[in-house]
Write a protein that holds these residues in place. Sequence first.
Motif, short mmCIF file in Angstrom:
data_model
loop_
_atom_site.label_atom_id
_atom_site.label_comp_id
_atom_site.label_asym_id
_atom_site.label_seq_id
_atom_site.Cartn_x
_atom_site.Cartn_y
_atom_site.Cartn_z
N ALA A 114 -6.81 -10.31 -1.32
CA ALA A 114 -6.79 -9.07 -2.09
C ALA A 114 -5.97 -9.23 -3.37
CB ALA A 114 -6.23 -7.93 -1.24
N CYS A 115 -4.83 -9.91 -3.26
CA CYS A 115 -3.98 -10.08 -4.45
C CYS A 115 -4.63 -11.00 -5.47
CB CYS A 115 -2.60 -10.61 -4.05
SG CYS A 115 -1.63 -9.38 -3.15
N ILE A 116 -5.22 -12.08 -4.98
CA ILE A 116 -5.86 -13.00 -5.92
C ILE A 116 -7.06 -12.30 -6.59
CG2 ILE A 116 -7.20 -15.14 -6.09
CD1 ILE A 116 -5.27 -16.42 -4.15
N ALA A 117 -7.83 -11.58 -5.79
CA ALA A 117 -8.98 -10.87 -6.37
C ALA A 117 -8.53 -9.90 -7.46
CB ALA A 117 -9.75 -10.11 -5.28
N TYR A 118 -7.45 -9.19 -7.17
CA TYR A 118 -6.96 -8.22 -8.15
C TYR A 118 -6.39 -8.91 -9.39
CZ TYR A 118 -3.91 -5.06 -10.60
OH TYR A 118 -3.28 -4.37 -11.60
N PHE A 119 -5.48 -9.87 -9.18
CA PHE A 119 -4.85 -10.50 -10.35
C PHE A 119 -5.89 -11.24 -11.18
CE2 PHE A 119 -0.78 -10.21 -7.78
CZ PHE A 119 -0.24 -9.19 -8.58
N GLY B 257 0.81 -1.21 0.00
CA GLY B 257 0.00 0.00 0.00
C GLY B 257 0.85 1.27 0.00
N THR B 258 0.32 2.29 -0.60
CA THR B 258 1.05 3.55 -0.80
C THR B 258 1.51 4.16 0.53
OG1 THR B 258 -0.34 3.93 -2.70
CG2 THR B 258 0.90 5.82 -1.86
N GLY B 259 2.76 4.51 0.58
CA GLY B 259 3.28 5.27 1.72
C GLY B 259 3.59 4.41 2.92
N HIS B 260 2.57 3.72 3.45
CA HIS B 260 2.83 2.96 4.68
C HIS B 260 3.49 1.62 4.41
CE1 HIS B 260 -0.69 0.49 3.68
NE2 HIS B 260 -1.34 1.62 3.42
N HIS B 261 3.22 1.03 3.22
CA HIS B 261 3.85 -0.24 2.83
C HIS B 261 3.42 -1.43 3.68
CE1 HIS B 261 7.32 2.35 1.02
NE2 HIS B 261 6.25 2.34 0.25
N TYR B 262 2.24 -1.38 4.26
CA TYR B 262 1.83 -2.49 5.14
C TYR B 262 1.02 -3.55 4.39
CZ TYR B 262 0.42 -4.90 9.40
OH TYR B 262 0.22 -5.84 10.38
N GLY B 263 -0.17 -3.18 3.99
CA GLY B 263 -1.05 -4.18 3.38
C GLY B 263 -0.93 -4.21 1.86
N PRO B 264 -1.74 -5.07 1.23
CA PRO B 264 -1.69 -5.23 -0.22
C PRO B 264 -2.37 -4.09 -0.98
CG PRO B 264 -3.44 -6.57 0.71
CD PRO B 264 -2.74 -5.94 1.88
N ALA B 265 -1.77 -3.68 -2.08
CA ALA B 265 -2.40 -2.69 -2.96
C ALA B 265 -1.85 -2.82 -4.38
CB ALA B 265 -2.18 -1.28 -2.42
N PRO B 266 -1.92 -4.03 -4.95
CA PRO B 266 -1.30 -4.23 -6.27
C PRO B 266 -1.98 -3.41 -7.38
CG PRO B 266 -2.59 -6.17 -5.64
CD PRO B 266 -2.51 -5.27 -4.42
N TRP B 267 -3.16 -2.89 -7.06
CA TRP B 267 -3.92 -2.14 -8.08
C TRP B 267 -3.48 -0.69 -8.23
CZ3 TRP B 267 -5.98 -4.79 -3.89
CH2 TRP B 267 -6.07 -4.03 -2.71
N VAL B 268 -2.68 -0.19 -7.33
CA VAL B 268 -2.38 1.26 -7.35
C VAL B 268 -1.58 1.62 -8.60
CG1 VAL B 268 -1.14 3.12 -6.19
CG2 VAL B 268 -2.52 1.50 -4.86
N ASP B 269 -2.11 2.60 -9.35
CA ASP B 269 -1.47 2.97 -10.62
C ASP B 269 -1.47 4.47 -10.87
OD1 ASP B 269 -4.10 3.54 -11.06
OD2 ASP B 269 -4.36 2.24 -12.80
N ASN B 270 -1.75 5.24 -9.81
CA ASN B 270 -1.99 6.67 -10.06
C ASN B 270 -1.09 7.59 -9.26
OD1 ASN B 270 -2.94 6.12 -7.56
ND2 ASN B 270 -4.97 7.03 -7.84
N THR C 226 1.66 -1.30 -10.02
CA THR C 226 1.44 -1.77 -11.40
C THR C 226 2.72 -1.65 -12.23
OG1 THR C 226 0.62 0.43 -11.97
CG2 THR C 226 -1.03 -1.25 -11.48
N TYR C 227 3.57 -0.67 -11.89
CA TYR C 227 4.86 -0.52 -12.59
C TYR C 227 5.71 -1.77 -12.37
CZ TYR C 227 9.70 1.29 -13.10
OH TYR C 227 11.01 1.47 -13.41
N PHE C 228 5.61 -2.35 -11.17
CA PHE C 228 6.48 -3.47 -10.82
C PHE C 228 5.95 -4.82 -11.29
CE2 PHE C 228 7.61 -0.12 -7.76
CZ PHE C 228 8.97 -0.05 -8.00
N HIS C 229 4.61 -5.00 -11.27
CA HIS C 229 4.14 -6.35 -11.66
C HIS C 229 3.69 -6.42 -13.11
CE1 HIS C 229 -0.10 -5.21 -11.56
NE2 HIS C 229 0.03 -4.76 -10.31
N ARG C 230 3.29 -5.29 -13.70
CA ARG C 230 2.96 -5.22 -15.12
C ARG C 230 1.93 -6.27 -15.56
NH1 ARG C 230 7.78 -1.91 -17.75
NH2 ARG C 230 7.97 -0.69 -15.85
N ALA C 231 1.01 -6.60 -14.66
CA ALA C 231 0.02 -7.62 -15.02
C ALA C 231 -0.98 -7.06 -16.04
CB ALA C 231 -0.72 -8.09 -13.77
N SER C 232 -1.35 -7.90 -16.96
CA SER C 232 -2.35 -7.54 -17.98
C SER C 232 -3.09 -8.81 -18.34
CB SER C 232 -1.66 -6.97 -19.22
OG SER C 232 -0.94 -8.01 -19.85
#
Length: 705
Positions: free
Chosen positions: A667-672, A529-542, A551-557
């Motif tokens: 959260a990661c599975i839901a997002y991916f 997650g942005t800033g705090h780096h604690y929980g999952p936030a693979p969707w953040v792209d803004n 999204t820059y790091f995992h580049r999933a499509s």
Amino acid sequence: MNTFFARLGGLLLATALALLPGWAAAEDGYELWLRYRPLAAPALAQLQTQARRIVLAAPDSPTLRAAVAELQRGVAGMAGRAPALRGSVAPGALLLALPGRAPAGVSVDWAALGPEGYVLRSLVLQGRRVTLIAASTDRGLLYGSFAWLRAAQTGADLSRLNERSVPKVGLRLLNHWDNLDRHVERGYAGASLWDWWRLPDIVDARYTDYARANASLGINGAVLNNVNAKADSLTAPYLAKAAALADVFRPWGVKVWLSARFSAPRELGGLKTSDPLDPAVRAWWQAKAAEIYRLIPDFGGFLVKANSEGQPGPQDYGRSHADGANMLAEALSAHGGVVMWRAFVYAPEAKDRAAQAFDDFKPLDGQFAPNVIVQVKNGPIDFQPREPFHPLFGAMPKTPLALELQITKEYLGFSTHLVHLGPLFEEVLKADTHHGTTVAGAVKAIAGVANIGTDRNWSGSQFDQANWYAFGRQAWDPDLAAADVAREWVAQTFTARPAARDAIVALMADSREAVVDYMTPLGLHHLMGTGHHYGPAPWVDNLERADWNPTYFHRASRSGIGFDRSARGSKAVAQYAPALARSWGDPRTTPPELLLWFHHLPWDHAMPSGRTLWAELVARYDRGVATVDSMARRWAALKPDIDPQRHAEVTAYLTVQAREARWWRDACIAYFQSVSGLPLPAGTRPPERSLADYQALQFPHAPGR
Ligand code: BDP
């Protein structure tokens, strides 16, 4: 009630408490691994015969006194009576000896011990059985004394000691990311230990315990303030405060260092510039160094974060990192000081953030002054649960390098998740750079970003103490096995009973792979997650900068996932030695643990397990959750072996971790899945909540920011 029975009752209660393995004392973790609880027979009898007195064959010094006081404290705790200081060798003596002072019959290769090494040896001297603690310096005697106490606490046979230990890396430092207002950047263990407001007049007794703990591990320096430094640390009042800490640490062999803000000449000195080639700027730093050394004669030097994440630096004036570092090195060199210049740099325009430090620093090899050490994080991104080692290790043969590890678990669940870092440290220290050396062999210094604060237990959780411990011990001897170090820690901290001890060690060993699995399996990274780096936030792209976005790091499509750093992609893999570049440049020869670090692959890519990449990803997330569940079960079964206070505390933390491992997985599975569009593999438990639910979670007040 009849007083006789009342007394008898009290006596029985006292006896019962004394029989409990040390549980009568408060077990809040304050004493760390220096608990020195009463030993049981037969270890007790052995200790009593092996430590009847202390004999000194060394001149008095504050460090020697510290060593003797620690031996007395340790033996008093473990055996019930402190050994007295006596002049003559007698049976059962602990003999602390320096060269030129040792009694006849002691033969030691003193020179080979260097300034910090020691020998522990059971021997017969003048017909008497004694234990020799020998070293070339009083600091070596201090380390040897702690090693003897460690042997006693871990149940070693004290009548047959024969150990010689010389640290392989000369500088072993903690880096405190502590601000002057006592907020700790990425700190999860309370406030900063350094009470800058009350210093130098009020000197907290805890500073001594901090130094003792470091000395027990061989940590010989501490950078007191955050790398995102304020110039104020270099003003006269703050230097006086730092000097007061240095005075406390000195007997324990811990030198004080400071993070230096590059723009200090402008901010403090009233100069128009901080250009490293400007004579007035150089003169300012020279005067500042002289001022510091007047107050702190053994000052270690400066740690510098320059032109990184908005910090000032030489590039602000069109100068190079070498120009900046060399200017500070010049100011320190007359006093024997060192500049640790960090290589943690990445610019928004870089094609691949992982590649930039190498691109910027490798060409500077050979241009740094001899007292500059370039400090490189263990991996090319930023303290992730797993990264390949940084390609600069072994690639700058003309420049002394430092390895920077992070003990505070910014990206590994803070101090809430039980993650033992020993295996992570071991993985990087022993990594073969293929430049003819391991990472440990390529460095002159090892730094650890501290996980220490004002919490009673120092590190925010009982098990996070083990990460401080592992850092110190593995920095002293990078060849140690993480499991052996963990075993020592458990024996001194929780229990030396072999079955329980080994069960805890196994749980710790599993914890590292577990966090990789439930956060970032298969080489994924920076999904936090942005800033705090604690929980999952693979969707953040803004975010403002592309290379801060998960999204820059995992580049999933729809078509696949992973960062292509091969010859077809960013080519960053070519920064490694040819043999590694070849094997990591091809998905077929890249270990699954690093697969998506180096490659972008289709979701149906066949994995060695026979699963598709998608199914493997889900299986790893599941495995992570299952491992945490098993850690919690195994801990529960250890209840009879652990004091109630700490058992309950760890149980509570594991409950949180089990819940949050599920959160990460779901959260990661839901997002991916939303990206891949693929059905969940048969038999997979669907995420508990919707992707939108996970995305809506916000943590504006998370600690450590
Ligand atoms: C990152 C941290 C940030 C540090 C930076 C650094 O998020 O707080 O300032 O590294 O190492 O890991 O300079």
